[in-house]
Design a protein around this motif. Sequence first.
Motif, mmCIF file in Angstrom:
data_model
loop_
_atom_site.group_PDB
_atom_site.id
_atom_site.type_symbol
_atom_site.label_atom_id
_atom_site.label_comp_id
_atom_site.label_asym_id
_atom_site.label_seq_id
_atom_site.Cartn_x
_atom_site.Cartn_y
_atom_site.Cartn_z
ATOM 1 N N ASP A 84 10.319 -9.073 4.050
ATOM 2 C CA ASP A 84 10.314 -11.309 3.194
ATOM 3 C C ASP A 84 8.540 -11.008 3.058
ATOM 4 O OD1 ASP A 84 10.514 -13.615 3.388
ATOM 5 O OD2 ASP A 84 11.351 -13.911 4.568
ATOM 6 N N PRO A 85 7.992 -11.413 2.130
ATOM 7 C CA PRO A 85 6.958 -11.756 2.146
ATOM 8 C C PRO A 85 5.949 -12.599 2.518
ATOM 9 C CG PRO A 85 7.894 -11.172 -0.288
ATOM 10 C CD PRO A 85 8.873 -11.667 0.665
ATOM 11 N N ALA A 86 6.970 -14.078 2.764
ATOM 12 C CA ALA A 86 6.674 -15.200 3.411
ATOM 13 C C ALA A 86 6.390 -14.772 4.863
ATOM 14 C CB ALA A 86 7.484 -16.439 3.095
ATOM 15 N N VAL A 87 6.803 -14.198 5.390
ATOM 16 C CA VAL A 87 7.281 -13.356 6.987
ATOM 17 C C VAL A 87 5.894 -13.021 7.174
ATOM 18 C CG1 VAL A 87 7.814 -12.504 8.767
ATOM 19 C CG2 VAL A 87 9.665 -13.761 6.921
ATOM 20 N N GLU A 88 5.404 -11.863 6.422
ATOM 21 C CA GLU A 88 4.751 -10.812 6.424
ATOM 22 C C GLU A 88 3.572 -11.779 5.943
ATOM 23 O OE1 GLU A 88 2.209 -7.368 6.059
ATOM 24 O OE2 GLU A 88 3.954 -8.139 6.402
ATOM 25 N N ALA A 89 2.825 -12.621 4.800
ATOM 26 C CA ALA A 89 1.798 -13.295 5.302
ATOM 27 C C ALA A 89 1.614 -14.200 5.978
ATOM 28 C CB ALA A 89 2.213 -14.272 3.923
ATOM 29 N N ARG A 151 -13.002 4.472 0.884
ATOM 30 C CA ARG A 151 -13.414 4.267 -0.643
ATOM 31 C C ARG A 151 -11.593 3.595 -1.368
ATOM 32 N NH1 ARG A 151 -17.141 7.481 -3.738
ATOM 33 N NH2 ARG A 151 -18.222 8.050 -2.051
ATOM 34 N N THR A 152 -10.359 3.550 -0.533
ATOM 35 C CA THR A 152 -9.801 3.276 -0.847
ATOM 36 C C THR A 152 -9.004 1.565 -0.294
ATOM 37 O OG1 THR A 152 -8.622 4.204 0.914
ATOM 38 C CG2 THR A 152 -8.082 5.062 -1.716
ATOM 39 N N PRO A 153 -8.880 0.335 -0.875
ATOM 40 C CA PRO A 153 -8.691 -0.996 -0.007
ATOM 41 C C PRO A 153 -7.989 -1.236 1.236
ATOM 42 C CG PRO A 153 -7.504 -0.920 -2.078
ATOM 43 C CD PRO A 153 -8.710 0.700 -1.961
ATOM 44 N N SER A 154 -7.267 -1.517 2.038
ATOM 45 C CA SER A 154 -6.975 -1.537 3.084
ATOM 46 C C SER A 154 -5.513 -2.116 3.009
ATOM 47 C CB SER A 154 -7.167 -2.125 4.257
ATOM 48 O OG SER A 154 -5.733 -2.578 5.334
ATOM 49 N N LYS A 155 -4.734 -2.061 2.910
ATOM 50 C CA LYS A 155 -2.910 -2.461 2.487
ATOM 51 C C LYS A 155 -2.293 -3.729 3.665
ATOM 52 C CE LYS A 155 -1.093 1.067 0.268
ATOM 53 N NZ LYS A 155 -0.494 2.931 0.826
ATOM 54 N N LYS A 156 -3.238 -3.841 4.632
ATOM 55 C CA LYS A 156 -2.700 -5.374 5.461
ATOM 56 C C LYS A 156 -4.450 -6.070 6.204
ATOM 57 C CE LYS A 156 -1.252 -2.601 8.783
ATOM 58 N NZ LYS A 156 -0.667 -1.851 9.711
ATOM 59 N N TYR A 157 -5.424 -5.819 5.693
ATOM 60 C CA TYR A 157 -6.121 -6.321 6.599
ATOM 61 C C TYR A 157 -7.972 -6.490 5.456
ATOM 62 C CZ TYR A 157 -4.175 -4.590 10.577
ATOM 63 O OH TYR A 157 -2.968 -4.518 11.717
ATOM 64 N N ASN A 158 -8.127 -7.871 5.756
ATOM 65 C CA ASN A 158 -9.073 -7.847 5.487
ATOM 66 C C ASN A 158 -10.147 -7.544 5.378
ATOM 67 O OD1 ASN A 158 -8.068 -10.563 4.162
ATOM 68 N ND2 ASN A 158 -8.912 -11.983 6.316
ATOM 69 N N GLU A 159 -11.395 -7.018 4.407
ATOM 70 C CA GLU A 159 -12.687 -5.921 5.148
ATOM 71 C C GLU A 159 -13.969 -6.253 3.649
ATOM 72 O OE1 GLU A 159 -9.806 -3.187 2.023
ATOM 73 O OE2 GLU A 159 -10.539 -2.523 3.936
ATOM 74 N N ALA A 160 -14.878 -5.883 3.808
ATOM 75 C CA ALA A 160 -16.148 -5.610 3.283
ATOM 76 C C ALA A 160 -15.598 -4.677 1.996
ATOM 77 C CB ALA A 160 -17.073 -6.241 4.641
ATOM 78 N N ARG A 161 -16.480 -5.435 1.318
ATOM 79 C CA ARG A 161 -16.349 -4.727 -0.940
ATOM 80 C C ARG A 161 -18.086 -4.386 0.475
ATOM 81 N NH1 ARG A 161 -15.171 -0.565 -3.230
ATOM 82 N NH2 ARG A 161 -15.292 -1.139 -6.047
ATOM 83 N N VAL A 162 -17.844 -2.365 -0.445
ATOM 84 C CA VAL A 162 -19.872 -2.352 -0.112
ATOM 85 C C VAL A 162 -19.446 -1.041 -1.181
ATOM 86 C CG1 VAL A 162 -21.297 -1.683 0.623
ATOM 87 C CG2 VAL A 162 -20.094 -3.371 1.944
ATOM 88 N N PRO A 163 -18.991 -1.259 -2.354
ATOM 89 C CA PRO A 163 -19.443 -0.413 -3.789
ATOM 90 C C PRO A 163 -19.893 0.653 -3.826
ATOM 91 C CG PRO A 163 -19.623 -2.510 -4.181
ATOM 92 C CD PRO A 163 -19.603 -2.431 -3.160
#
Length: 197
Positions: A84-89, A151-163
């Motif tokens: 459930d997207p709402a539960v996940e969020a 080099r790939t973004p996390s599917k679950k967590y916030n992270e910092a983008r440092v290209p």
Amino acid sequence: MNHRQSGSMDSVTIAFELMRLELGAEVDNLNAYGASLFHESQYEEATKLGERGKALRGFLEKVQLLEAEWVNSFAGTAEVDYQDPAVEAATRQILSNSKSPKTALLVRYPCGEVVAEKKGADTLIEVIKRAGAERVAKLGILVNSENIVSRTPSKKYNEARVPPHFIKTHSSTAQKKRNIEQISDALGLGLTVEIIS
């Protein structure tokens, strides 16, 4: 596997994650309070608090081992066929808002230079940038079961983008300290890391 069973598996993993984050935050609290006692020359109290912190750290490590055993031996066998997207969020929001002390990190280089950003995450990022993101990525240091630099973004967590990299910053201050120490030891940087309030 039915929906109820899948949800149960996922909820146990989330419970472990919440427990780990809360315990990490408590370790941070003790470290910060102990540092303040030390600076106030209350050495006896600081020593007692240090022993308590050491015991709590040991308990946290046991929880981390149990979490790893659960994920590797049980959770991985579950086929999560409903989410459930709402539960996940909501779950991710709880994890993001998990209580943590207002602490930062102070990193000293052998040359005497100091890095101490307002946020521990920013200090971690700066240390990784100076060490070389690609070099750190090759170390395979894990944060929440993901490489601290990728080099790939996390599917679950916030992270910092440092290209072109992503740096995992979703962790307690204590874990960030340990991560910097791991990087320092592996790359021979000779860093000294402190948690400050």
